[in-house]
Design a protein around this motif. Sequence first.
Motif, mmCIF file in Angstrom:
data_model
loop_
_atom_site.group_PDB
_atom_site.id
_atom_site.type_symbol
_atom_site.label_atom_id
_atom_site.label_comp_id
_atom_site.label_asym_id
_atom_site.label_seq_id
_atom_site.Cartn_x
_atom_site.Cartn_y
_atom_site.Cartn_z
ATOM 1 N N THR A 100 18.470 -3.295 82.098
ATOM 2 C CA THR A 100 17.450 -4.271 82.716
ATOM 3 C C THR A 100 17.642 -5.298 83.361
ATOM 4 N N GLN A 101 18.976 -4.538 84.550
ATOM 5 C CA GLN A 101 19.613 -5.013 85.346
ATOM 6 C C GLN A 101 18.665 -4.798 86.752
ATOM 7 N N LEU A 102 18.785 -5.381 87.808
ATOM 8 C CA LEU A 102 18.499 -4.849 89.521
ATOM 9 C C LEU A 102 18.536 -3.605 88.886
ATOM 10 N N GLY A 103 18.021 -2.975 89.485
ATOM 11 C CA GLY A 103 18.281 -0.887 90.139
ATOM 12 C C GLY A 103 18.235 -0.172 89.241
ATOM 13 N N GLY A 104 17.689 -1.386 87.602
ATOM 14 C CA GLY A 104 18.084 -0.020 86.270
ATOM 15 C C GLY A 104 16.355 -0.197 85.844
ATOM 16 N N SER A 105 16.474 0.964 84.765
ATOM 17 C CA SER A 105 15.014 0.993 84.247
ATOM 18 C C SER A 105 15.527 1.172 82.521
ATOM 19 N N ILE A 106 14.033 0.213 82.106
ATOM 20 C CA ILE A 106 14.291 -0.254 79.869
ATOM 21 C C ILE A 106 14.594 1.543 80.269
ATOM 22 N N THR A 107 13.785 2.276 80.113
ATOM 23 C CA THR A 107 13.769 3.635 79.693
ATOM 24 C C THR A 107 13.412 4.149 81.082
ATOM 25 N N THR A 108 13.635 5.915 81.206
ATOM 26 C CA THR A 108 13.119 7.180 82.394
ATOM 27 C C THR A 108 13.149 8.571 81.899
ATOM 28 N N THR A 109 12.426 9.174 81.590
ATOM 29 C CA THR A 109 12.755 10.331 81.620
ATOM 30 C C THR A 109 13.395 11.432 82.408
ATOM 31 N N ILE A 110 14.226 11.841 81.911
ATOM 32 C CA ILE A 110 15.391 12.810 83.094
ATOM 33 C C ILE A 110 15.164 14.382 82.860
ATOM 34 N N GLY A 111 14.336 14.572 83.463
ATOM 35 C CA GLY A 111 14.414 16.570 83.318
ATOM 36 C C GLY A 111 14.895 17.215 84.522
ATOM 37 N N GLY A 112 14.380 18.620 84.353
ATOM 38 C CA GLY A 112 15.145 19.622 85.176
ATOM 39 C C GLY A 112 14.488 21.002 84.994
ATOM 40 N N VAL A 113 14.253 21.675 85.830
ATOM 41 C CA VAL A 113 14.022 23.127 85.067
ATOM 42 C C VAL A 113 15.227 23.946 86.584
ATOM 43 N N THR A 114 15.713 25.071 85.829
ATOM 44 C CA THR A 114 16.576 26.114 86.450
ATOM 45 C C THR A 114 16.470 27.322 86.337
ATOM 46 N N LEU A 115 16.808 28.093 86.708
ATOM 47 C CA LEU A 115 16.132 30.280 87.058
ATOM 48 C C LEU A 115 17.583 30.809 86.172
ATOM 49 N N VAL A 116 18.345 30.857 85.048
ATOM 50 C CA VAL A 116 19.453 31.486 84.462
ATOM 51 C C VAL A 116 19.292 33.269 84.728
ATOM 52 N N ASN A 117 19.841 34.439 84.833
ATOM 53 C CA ASN A 117 20.127 35.273 84.760
ATOM 54 C C ASN A 117 21.325 35.359 83.825
ATOM 55 N N LEU A 118 20.821 36.057 82.892
ATOM 56 C CA LEU A 118 21.875 35.664 81.413
ATOM 57 C C LEU A 118 22.445 37.054 80.588
ATOM 58 N N ASN A 119 23.836 37.466 81.115
ATOM 59 C CA ASN A 119 24.637 39.104 80.993
ATOM 60 C C ASN A 119 24.582 39.477 79.306
ATOM 61 N N GLN A 120 24.486 38.534 78.191
ATOM 62 C CA GLN A 120 24.753 38.123 77.223
ATOM 63 C C GLN A 120 23.198 37.184 76.631
ATOM 64 N N PRO A 121 23.150 37.563 75.353
ATOM 65 C CA PRO A 121 22.728 36.427 74.716
ATOM 66 C C PRO A 121 23.476 34.814 74.691
ATOM 67 N N THR A 122 22.834 33.933 74.660
ATOM 68 C CA THR A 122 23.179 32.666 75.042
ATOM 69 C C THR A 122 22.359 31.599 74.406
ATOM 70 N N THR A 123 23.486 30.574 74.196
ATOM 71 C CA THR A 123 22.512 29.674 73.640
ATOM 72 C C THR A 123 22.855 28.155 74.789
ATOM 73 N N MET A 124 21.401 27.650 74.726
ATOM 74 C CA MET A 124 21.457 27.262 75.723
ATOM 75 C C MET A 124 21.274 25.247 75.046
ATOM 76 N N VAL A 125 22.466 24.289 74.943
ATOM 77 C CA VAL A 125 22.121 23.078 74.557
ATOM 78 C C VAL A 125 21.765 21.541 75.572
ATOM 79 N N LEU A 126 20.035 21.277 74.991
ATOM 80 C CA LEU A 126 20.595 20.283 75.815
ATOM 81 C C LEU A 126 21.379 19.152 75.272
ATOM 82 N N ILE A 127 21.684 18.296 76.293
ATOM 83 C CA ILE A 127 22.756 17.288 76.433
ATOM 84 C C ILE A 127 22.540 15.919 77.046
ATOM 85 N N CYS A 128 23.055 15.376 76.654
ATOM 86 C CA CYS A 128 22.480 13.963 77.365
ATOM 87 C C CYS A 128 23.950 12.830 77.412
#
Length: 148
Positions: A100-128
């Motif tokens: 709530t102080q200057l420079g902050g936001s009470i809420t904001t959406t954080i997101g991203g996109v990327t390309l992966v090339n997997l050699n085997q089955p892989t579990t992708m985990v979203l973490i914050c």
Amino acid sequence: MKLLALGSSLLAIVGSVVSLTLPATAINVAYFAKTTQVLYFPPVGDQELRLAEILLPRGKWIVNYSATAGNNGTNGIARCYVRARETGEIISIHAAALGTQLGGSITTTIGGVTLVNLNQPTTMVLICTHDYTNGRPFIDSGAEIAAY
């Protein structure tokens, strides 16, 4: 006459733009997971909050994620990222200032996109994580991870 010429020119421009647009292609397979409730960060800063995960088969995938982080206390930094569970590798990471102080936001959406090339089955985990726990920092319902 001038109005007709202008109209014809605009029609020609629109026609040329439309013809340059590539046709949409269907997505053959997509993987998706989404949270359904508000999740609060652990009481100690820099602790992982696991939100959702998807198991991907080997191959090339576009991985997309988003999470809305919030904090109604002192400013801090929230980071969200995708980690490959099997290797521990962080695939994509983004951050935002919260509070709530200057420079902050009470809420904001954080997101991203990327390309992966997997050699085997892989579990992708979203973490914050949140670096400073003051107030009740949280991730709003609807955090999501998708691959296609």
